[in-house]
Enzyme design. Structure first.
Site, PDB file in Angstrom:
ATOM      1  NE  ARG A 119      -4.077  -0.543   1.167  1.00 19.82           N
ATOM      2  CZ  ARG A 119      -5.208  -0.450   1.753  1.00 19.82           C
ATOM      3  NH1 ARG A 119      -5.703  -0.500   2.994  1.00 19.82           N
ATOM      4  NH2 ARG A 119      -6.304  -0.104   0.832  1.00 19.82           N
ATOM      5  CD  GLN A 124      -2.551   6.141  -4.247  1.00 17.32           C
ATOM      6  OE1 GLN A 124      -2.520   6.951  -5.164  1.00 17.32           O
ATOM      7  NE2 GLN A 124      -2.227   6.806  -3.180  1.00 17.32           N
ATOM      8  CG  ASP A 127      -5.032  -1.064  -3.068  1.00  9.84           C
ATOM      9  OD1 ASP A 127      -5.211  -2.218  -3.111  1.00  9.84           O
ATOM     10  OD2 ASP A 127      -5.094  -0.080  -2.405  1.00  9.84           O
ATOM     11  CB  SER A 130      -8.351   0.313  -2.881  1.00  6.97           C
ATOM     12  OG  SER A 130      -7.572   0.460  -1.611  1.00  6.97           O
ATOM     13  CE1 TYR A 224      -6.562  -2.642   5.479  1.00  4.94           C
ATOM     14  CE2 TYR A 224      -4.345  -2.838   5.213  1.00  4.94           C
ATOM     15  CZ  TYR A 224      -5.386  -2.964   4.490  1.00  4.94           C
ATOM     16  OH  TYR A 224      -5.915  -3.538   3.353  1.00  4.94           O
TER      17      TYR A 224
END
Length: 384
Positions: A119, A124, A127, A130, A224
């Site tokens: 992450r 991104q 990902d 997500s 997280y």
């Protein structure tokens, strides 16, 4: 080189790892793309669409493939069809798929797990956690609105005023923020809570009220939350209870890959909700945020209906597949090295992951007959 798109075989899986509009991205890198017939059927994508995009439909697509892309991990019989040195890219929850990991190692197949993509900013666009959480969050709000037997929005009519529904969302990651935003678009009054300090501003940015329980925040690695003590968990439940009791719909989205979902709401808390209320637990598959929630089922606790999420992104296979396929294209692009011109005159892509790249090594589970993901290797050695 050939990239194969596998037809999903796991029960309930409706997504597909590649969509026709992105096939051209792979052929543009120099790959031949082979698709197992029927791979896109559940996502309402026909074989003809793949063929029109430049893919070859082939029942034996996996045979001799240099790389295979899928949503769920390949079955062991599929792995045995791959040549040593081939690669797979898929979700691969190593804690639950030990047999698959072993089969990949023993077959000399290199495997990459989409949920292990680091992450970091550079990753991104790869990902998939997500992208699929975005779908799940939207779906959660729609499910809550559909199950609740009242309006979400305020309605003012000549016959009187109907007040808006009160929605509480616990967890403000990608899924939670999308659930909040969707519930707001549907007209509900939304309040939300997350243990991370940055979450309050994010909650307000999508139009909801951030619940302040006056507790210490719990920032963890990778965006997280870190685990909380039993004492803090008990105090959090106590202070959340009046918000849960007042909610017409409660949506819980708190989960961390590879760990059991935190218990946020007890059965006793749900029993204080009013008749006709709804609870949607997105984390039911990983243990549940709500005590008593069952993945894939609707159960009654007190006066509330409790919906347990099960492979929620697959319930919207079209957009989920499109987003996931873009993640796949991006990671394949990272792992592609331009090679000499192919026989048809176009540049031929070579699937050649750079194992000095933190994204490549971070997402790698098996390579060259060995397990490269350290926690998985240690866990398997401990079982033997």
């Amino acid at each position: 080189m050939k990239i194969a798109v596998a037809r999903e075989t796991r029960a309930g899986e409706m997504r597909v790892a590649m969509v026709p509009e992105l096939v051209g991205k792979l052929t543009g890198l120099g790959y031949d793309v082979a698709v197992e017939p029927g791979a896109g059927l559940h996502a309402l994508i026909s074989d003809e669409e793949y063929a029109a995009a430049g893919a070859v439909l082939d029942d034996a697509a996996l045979d001799g493939a240099d790389a295979v892309v899928s949503v769920q991990p390949l079955a062991t019989d599929q792995i045995r069809r791959l040549p040593a040195g081939a690669a797979t890219i898929s979700f691969l929850p190593t804690g639950q798929e030990r047999e698959v990991v072993t089969a990949l190692r023993d077959a000399g197949v290199t495997s990459f797990a989409m949920e292990l993509v680091p992450r970091i900013s550079r990753a991104q666009a790869m990902d998939a956690l997500s992208s699929q959480a975005l779908v799940s969050g939207y779906r959660c709000a729609v499910v809550a609105a559909g199950m609740l037997r009242r309006f979400f929005p305020l309605n003012m009519t000549a016959a009187g005023t109907v007040p808006p529904a009160q929605v509480v969302v616990l967890g403000a990651g990608v899924a939670g923020l999308q659930a909040i935003a969707t519930a707001k678009r549907l007209g509900a009054v939304v309040k939300a809570y997350d243990v991370r300090a940055a979450a309050a501003e994010e909650i307000r940015s999508v139009g909801a009220q951030a619940i302040d329980l006056e507790l210490d925040t719990l920032e963890g690695a990778g965006g997280y939350a870190r685990e909380m003590t039993e004492e803090r968990a008990a105090l959090q439940m106590e202070r959340l209870t009046p918000y849960v009791a007042a909610a017409d719909a409660l949506i819980t989205t708190a989960a961390v890959p590879g760990r059991r979902a935190p218990l946020l709401v007890t059965r006793a808390m749900v029993e204080q909700m009013s008749p006709g209320s709804v609870v949607v637990d997105l984390a039911a598959e990983s243990g549940g945020n709500v005590e008593g929630a069952v993945a894939g089922e609707v159960v009654r606790i007190g006066n509330a209906q409790v919906w347990g999420g099960a492979n929620v992104p697959s319930q919207m296979p079209g957009p989920a597949s499109r987003l996931y396929a873009q993640n796949i294209v991006n990671i394949v692009t990272l792992m592609t090295r331009a090679a000499t011109d192919g026989p048809d005159g176009r540049e031929a892509g070579a699937f050649a992951p750079d194992f000095d790249d933190e994204i490549v090594i971070g997402s790698c589970v098996t390579h060259d007959g060995a397990i490269r993901h350290e926690p998985t290797r240690v866990a398997l050695e401990g079982e033997n």
